[in-house]
Design a protein around this motif. Structure first.
Motif, PDB file in Angstrom:
ATOM      1  N   HIS A 235       0.798  -1.204  -0.015  1.00  0.00           N
ATOM      2  CA  HIS A 235      -0.014   0.204   0.161  1.00  0.00           C
ATOM      3  C   HIS A 235       1.010   1.304  -0.204  1.00  0.00           C
ATOM      4  N   TYR A 239      -1.585   9.342   1.321  1.00  0.00           N
ATOM      5  CA  TYR A 239      -3.197   9.314   1.691  1.00  0.00           C
ATOM      6  C   TYR A 239      -3.356  10.450   2.547  1.00  0.00           C
ATOM      7  N   ILE A 262      -7.190   6.641   8.086  1.00  0.00           N
ATOM      8  CA  ILE A 262      -7.049   6.902   6.644  1.00  0.00           C
ATOM      9  C   ILE A 262      -8.159   6.915   5.703  1.00  0.00           C
ATOM     10  N   ASP A 264     -11.002   6.671   3.110  1.00  0.00           N
ATOM     11  CA  ASP A 264     -11.354   5.887   1.769  1.00  0.00           C
ATOM     12  C   ASP A 264     -10.351   4.913   1.704  1.00  0.00           C
ATOM     13  N   PHE A 265      -9.964   4.138   2.656  1.00  0.00           N
ATOM     14  CA  PHE A 265      -8.687   3.188   2.588  1.00  0.00           C
ATOM     15  C   PHE A 265      -9.258   1.989   3.457  1.00  0.00           C
TER      16      PHE A 265
END
Length: 314
Positions: A235, A239, A262, A264-265
């Motif tokens: 990953h 972010y 984080i 939208d992770f």
């Protein structure tokens, strides 16, 4: 960039450099002026550009029980200096022997006979030697006596405010990361490993990456809009996030922990090395009367962080 951990028996290719002298905690814009001056002289002389610092920081040696105060631990400092084009980082151990060196001894042992420096650059307030007895005047005099050049950089300020590591710490302590960034020339960043936690965030729909401050200065406790860079693993990338730095009073915790949600992770980053940049202080840490009120506030904090980060100039 080559890193020297001693000044004895320095390899010949690393001798004869132009050295910027100081601890450079934060590597802020004032420090960068000192290094830029050294870089200009090094280019003119065709010599390597060096920076001399002490590890640990002398304050840590003399006051080991004081709270952490460093803006940039060694790894972060080394990365910042390498980005500035430094060829040699002399990170010399500050121990009992070094603390007892008189100013002339430091010049002769370290700069002249050790590093074989041909020119040194320091800020106007640089002090060195036992009892901090050495200053710019002493350094300049020793340079004349021993045959190496000395340049002293005057105070550097912006809009009437001097660049100062102490001032940056004050701004972070007051919850003003933007003010700190103006003096640093970049966002203030914590670099550390993501560690396992109690995974309570997952149960309320807001999983977090848990990071310890370790040997960083402690800024104001509370919630921040942040950018997090995952530096390794599948990953890897940068972010947007919202972070809580605090003791989590809702859950009766005492240890100060940096928890980053984080946006939208979804992914496993345990064990990865991460760099968290503090962008804007959203609110102080609070104690909530239950999970529902906590979840509602985290949702509001996340939306605020989105707005702040979306408004940043790329």
């Amino acid at each position: 960039m080559q890193i020297l951990r001693h000044y004895a028996n320095v390899p010949a290719p690393l001798q004869g450099g132009v050295y910027a002298l100081g601890n450079f905690d934060g590597v802020h814009l004032g420090h960068q002026q000192v290094i830029a001056k050294a870089r200009s002289i090094a280019q003119e002389l065709g010599a390597p550009l060096g920076v001399l610092v002490f590890e640990p920081h002398p304050k840590q040696f003399f006051f080991p029980d004081k709270p952490f105060f460093r803006l940039t631990p060694f790894r972060s400092k080394a990365r910042a200096l390498e980005r500035l084009g430094v060829d040699i980082l002399a990170a010399l151990p500050f121990d009992a022997a070094m603390s007892k060196k008189l100013a002339p001894e430091f010049v002769l042992d370290v700069l002249v006979n050790g590093l074989h420096a041909i020119h040194v650059v320091a800020g106007y307030n640089f002090r060195f030697g036992k009892g901090r007895a050495g200053d710019a005047a002493v350094l300049s005099y020793m340079g004349e006596m021993e045959g190496f050049g000395v340049s002293i950089v005057d105070e550097v300020a912006q809009d009437g405010e001097a660049f100062s590591s102490t001032r940056i710490r004050e701004l972070l302590g007051a919850g003003d990361p933007r003010g700190a960034a103006r003096l640093l020339g970049r966002w203030w960043t914590v670099e550390t490993h993501v560690r396992g936690g109690d995974q309570r965030g997952r149960t309320i729909g807001f999983p977090t990456a848990n990071l310890a401050l370790e040997d960083h200065v402690e800024p104001a406790l509370g919630v921040y809009a942040v950018r997090i860079e995952i530096e390794d693993g599948p990953h890897k990338g940068v972010y947007d996030g919202v972070a809580n730095l605090g003791r989590r009073p809702t859950f009766d915790k005492k240890e100060v922990l940096l928890e980053v949600h984080i946006l939208d992770f979804a992914g496993d980053i345990y064990g990865c090395h991460a760099a968290v940049s503090f962008i804007e202080f959203i609110r102080p840490e609070m104690k909530f009367d239950g999970l529902e009120s906590l979840k509602a506030q985290i949702a509001r904090d996340s939306e605020k962080a989105r707005q702040v980060l979306a408004a940043l100039v790329p």
